[in-house]
Design a protein around this motif. Structure first.
Motif, PDB file in Angstrom:
ATOM      1  N   ILE A   8     -30.623  -0.406  -6.795  1.00  0.00           N
ATOM      2  CA  ILE A   8     -30.086  -0.726  -8.129  1.00  0.00           C
ATOM      3  C   ILE A   8     -29.322   0.470  -8.700  1.00  0.00           C
ATOM      4  N   PHE A   9     -29.881   1.667  -8.560  1.00  0.00           N
ATOM      5  CA  PHE A   9     -29.233   2.844  -9.128  1.00  0.00           C
ATOM      6  C   PHE A   9     -28.021   3.302  -8.315  1.00  0.00           C
ATOM      7  N   SER A  10     -28.035   3.078  -7.024  1.00  0.00           N
ATOM      8  CA  SER A  10     -26.935   3.560  -6.197  1.00  0.00           C
ATOM      9  C   SER A  10     -25.846   2.513  -5.988  1.00  0.00           C
ATOM     10  N   GLN A  11     -26.218   1.214  -6.074  1.00  0.00           N
ATOM     11  CA  GLN A  11     -25.233   0.166  -5.826  1.00  0.00           C
ATOM     12  C   GLN A  11     -25.388  -0.984  -6.820  1.00  0.00           C
ATOM     13  N   PRO A  12     -25.307  -0.714  -8.120  1.00  0.00           N
ATOM     14  CA  PRO A  12     -25.413  -1.804  -9.097  1.00  0.00           C
ATOM     15  C   PRO A  12     -24.209  -2.731  -8.980  1.00  0.00           C
ATOM     16  N   LYS A  13     -24.455  -4.027  -9.147  1.00  0.00           N
ATOM     17  CA  LYS A  13     -23.373  -4.995  -8.985  1.00  0.00           C
ATOM     18  C   LYS A  13     -22.869  -5.551 -10.318  1.00  0.00           C
ATOM     19  N   GLU A  14     -23.777  -5.823 -11.234  1.00  0.00           N
ATOM     20  CA  GLU A  14     -23.401  -6.466 -12.484  1.00  0.00           C
ATOM     21  C   GLU A  14     -23.032  -5.437 -13.560  1.00  0.00           C
ATOM     22  N   ALA A  15     -22.141  -5.839 -14.452  1.00  0.00           N
ATOM     23  CA  ALA A  15     -21.665  -4.927 -15.504  1.00  0.00           C
ATOM     24  C   ALA A  15     -22.817  -4.435 -16.376  1.00  0.00           C
ATOM     25  N   LEU A  16     -23.751  -5.315 -16.723  1.00  0.00           N
ATOM     26  CA  LEU A  16     -24.873  -4.916 -17.576  1.00  0.00           C
ATOM     27  C   LEU A  16     -25.753  -3.892 -16.866  1.00  0.00           C
ATOM     28  N   PHE A  19     -26.646  -0.075 -18.141  1.00  0.00           N
ATOM     29  CA  PHE A  19     -27.995   0.483 -18.254  1.00  0.00           C
ATOM     30  C   PHE A  19     -28.117   1.791 -17.466  1.00  0.00           C
ATOM     31  N   ILE A  20     -27.605   1.782 -16.249  1.00  0.00           N
ATOM     32  CA  ILE A  20     -27.782   2.933 -15.367  1.00  0.00           C
ATOM     33  C   ILE A  20     -26.989   4.131 -15.852  1.00  0.00           C
ATOM     34  N   ARG A  21     -25.769   3.904 -16.289  1.00  0.00           N
ATOM     35  CA  ARG A  21     -24.948   5.024 -16.741  1.00  0.00           C
ATOM     36  C   ARG A  21     -25.527   5.633 -18.028  1.00  0.00           C
ATOM     37  N   THR A  22     -26.205   4.804 -18.821  1.00  0.00           N
ATOM     38  CA  THR A  22     -26.901   5.331 -19.996  1.00  0.00           C
ATOM     39  C   THR A  22     -28.098   6.169 -19.570  1.00  0.00           C
ATOM     40  N   ALA A  23     -28.851   5.687 -18.582  1.00  0.00           N
ATOM     41  CA  ALA A  23     -30.049   6.399 -18.125  1.00  0.00           C
ATOM     42  C   ALA A  23     -29.718   7.713 -17.443  1.00  0.00           C
ATOM     43  N   THR A  24     -28.584   7.765 -16.741  1.00  0.00           N
ATOM     44  CA  THR A  24     -28.196   8.998 -16.038  1.00  0.00           C
ATOM     45  C   THR A  24     -27.346   9.917 -16.905  1.00  0.00           C
ATOM     46  N   HIS A  25     -27.013   9.463 -18.118  1.00  0.00           N
ATOM     47  CA  HIS A  25     -26.254  10.264 -19.096  1.00  0.00           C
ATOM     48  C   HIS A  25     -24.829  10.573 -18.647  1.00  0.00           C
ATOM     49  N   ILE A  26     -24.333   9.859 -17.649  1.00  0.00           N
ATOM     50  CA  ILE A  26     -23.004  10.211 -17.147  1.00  0.00           C
ATOM     51  C   ILE A  26     -21.897   9.807 -18.120  1.00  0.00           C
ATOM     52  N   ASP A  27     -22.058   8.676 -18.817  1.00  0.00           N
ATOM     53  CA  ASP A  27     -21.046   8.288 -19.805  1.00  0.00           C
ATOM     54  C   ASP A  27     -20.984   9.298 -20.944  1.00  0.00           C
ATOM     55  N   GLN A  28     -22.183   9.770 -21.364  1.00  0.00           N
ATOM     56  CA  GLN A  28     -22.235  10.775 -22.420  1.00  0.00           C
ATOM     57  C   GLN A  28     -21.530  12.054 -21.977  1.00  0.00           C
ATOM     58  N   ALA A  29     -21.758  12.445 -20.730  1.00  0.00           N
ATOM     59  CA  ALA A  29     -21.106  13.645 -20.206  1.00  0.00           C
ATOM     60  C   ALA A  29     -19.596  13.457 -20.130  1.00  0.00           C
ATOM     61  N   LEU A  30     -19.167  12.285 -19.674  1.00  0.00           N
ATOM     62  CA  LEU A  30     -17.736  12.022 -19.550  1.00  0.00           C
ATOM     63  C   LEU A  30     -17.055  12.005 -20.913  1.00  0.00           C
ATOM     64  N   GLU A  76     -35.290  -0.059 -21.793  1.00  0.00           N
ATOM     65  CA  GLU A  76     -34.831   1.286 -21.471  1.00  0.00           C
ATOM     66  C   GLU A  76     -34.855   1.532 -19.965  1.00  0.00           C
ATOM     67  N   MET A  77     -33.686   1.720 -19.379  1.00  0.00           N
ATOM     68  CA  MET A  77     -33.622   1.990 -17.939  1.00  0.00           C
ATOM     69  C   MET A  77     -34.264   3.335 -17.609  1.00  0.00           C
ATOM     70  N   GLN A  78     -34.326   4.234 -18.586  1.00  0.00           N
ATOM     71  CA  GLN A  78     -34.977   5.531 -18.367  1.00  0.00           C
ATOM     72  C   GLN A  78     -36.444   5.334 -17.988  1.00  0.00           C
TER      73      GLN A  78
END
Length: 356
Positions: free
Chosen positions: A228-236, A240-251, A200-202
């Motif tokens: 890591i949170f501001s400049q992630p490079k890898e797709a995985l 993880f980060i977009r799940t932890a910040t809930h931005i995909d859920q919001a979108l 869990e990235m949270q």
């Protein structure tokens, strides 16, 4: 303090070769709270067990305080393991013993007198907030309280390192935060170096100062938590980060309400990402005052990681195209990252989530 150099761990099951860890090298400094994150089967639990040689590597070096512990004698290794505490997802308490006795069990070969052990156990239970539960049994405790007992037991021999293998996975969100707060306290007050395994990235976001992301037995990305949170490079990592910040859920919520994303000819749907000082600047207000571009904020989130603010916004920008372009160029110069999600053009639509 801890160096893992070119670690391989290979298992053989039913004539099959399984490479659980592949050529992993990590450096964990004294008093780090170092997160290792990955999905089930990524190899992270196997890797953390290499640190105290509960799992011997097939190849590589395990160096603690500049000594390769793979060359230790059995006696030296026992002494080394006393300096490494470990807590697990399922607590591993002895149900027939009281809380006091569970912690006391770790001091069985400590050489302390009965009175010295009693004083130490009481001090440890006070440290983890369980003084009043010393005569209770595990069955009488909540999950969070059981994990506090497990932490007290792990601290009994005054370790320098605490390994946490999915230590909050069995806990509810509120209790998870309480346990993470306790681990932060121990890190600061006792100078503990903590290695935390999680999917869990949270959890990583709440406590870690550095993180490594594992996939298929390999570390695919490693950095300090802000980078890591501001400049992630890898797709995985991005996933993880977009799940932890809930931005995909919001979108996704925004996309499911066409009235929110029905754009006129002079509007675009955009995501802004920004780090540090930009979060305290009135940049959005300046878009109107300088460029006559109106910003309709549909979603906003600011995280504080290691005292550094990191923000995300999903907005609709309204204004003449040339002015919009000038406004966006202004934001870029301020260090704001910009991602177009939708323009009012017939051939364009919202970018699918898996492509973001």
């Amino acid at each position: 303090m801890i160096e893992l150099k070119n670690i391989d761990v290979t298992f053989y099951q039913k004539k099959q070769q399984i490479e659980a860890v592949k050529n992993v090298s990590l450096t964990i400094e004294k008093e780090d709270v170092f997160g290792i994150v990955g999905y089930s089967g990524a190899g992270k639990s196997t890797l953390v067990r290499v640190i105290n040689l509960l799992q011997r590597p097939t190849a590589g070096e395990v160096i603690i305080h500049n000594k390769n512990i793979l060359g230790f004698s059995a006696k030296e290794l026992r002494a080394q393991r006393k300096k490494i505490g470990m807590i697990f997802q399922h607590f591993n308490l002895m149900k027939e013993r009281t809380i006091f006795a569970n912690v006391d069990f770790s001091l069985k070969y400590s050489g302390l007198s009965k009175e010295q052990r009693k004083e130490k156990i009481e001090r440890l239970l006070e440290l983890v907030g369980l003084s009043e539960k010393k005569d209770a049994y595990p069955s009488q405790l909540s999950g969070g309280q059981k994990q506090r007992v497990a932490i007290a037991r792990a601290l009994a021999n005054d370790p320098e390192i605490l390994l946490c293998d999915e230590a909050t996975s069995a806990l509810d969100p509120k209790t998870t935060i309480q346990i993470l707060d306790l681990l932060k306290k121990l890190n600061k007050e006792l100078g503990l170096t903590i290695v935390l395994i999680t999917h869990e990235m949270q959890v990583v976001k709440e406590i870690c100062n550095k993180v490594a992301v594992m996939e298929d037995g390999q570390v695919i990305e490693e950095n300090d938590i802000v980078s890591i949170f501001s400049q992630p490079k890898e797709a995985l990592t991005k996933d993880f980060i977009r799940t932890a910040t809930h931005i995909d859920q919001a979108l996704e919520t925004i996309i499911q309400h066409p009235s929110l994303t029905k754009l006129s000819g002079n509007e675009v749907l955009v995501e802004f990402s920004y780090v540090g000082e930009q979060t305290s600047e009135p940049l959005i207000a300046q878009l109107y005052s300088k460029y006559h571009v109106v910003t309709n904020i549909l979603y906003g989130n600011v995280e504080i990681l290691q005292q550094v603010p990191i923000g995300n916004l999903i907005v609709i920008l309204s204004g003449e195209e040339t002015q919009r372009d000038r406004a966006l160029e202004f934001l870029k110069k301020q260090g704001v990252k910009i991602k177009f999600l939708k323009k009012n053009e017939p051939k364009e639509s919202v970018i699918p989530l898996h492509m973001i």
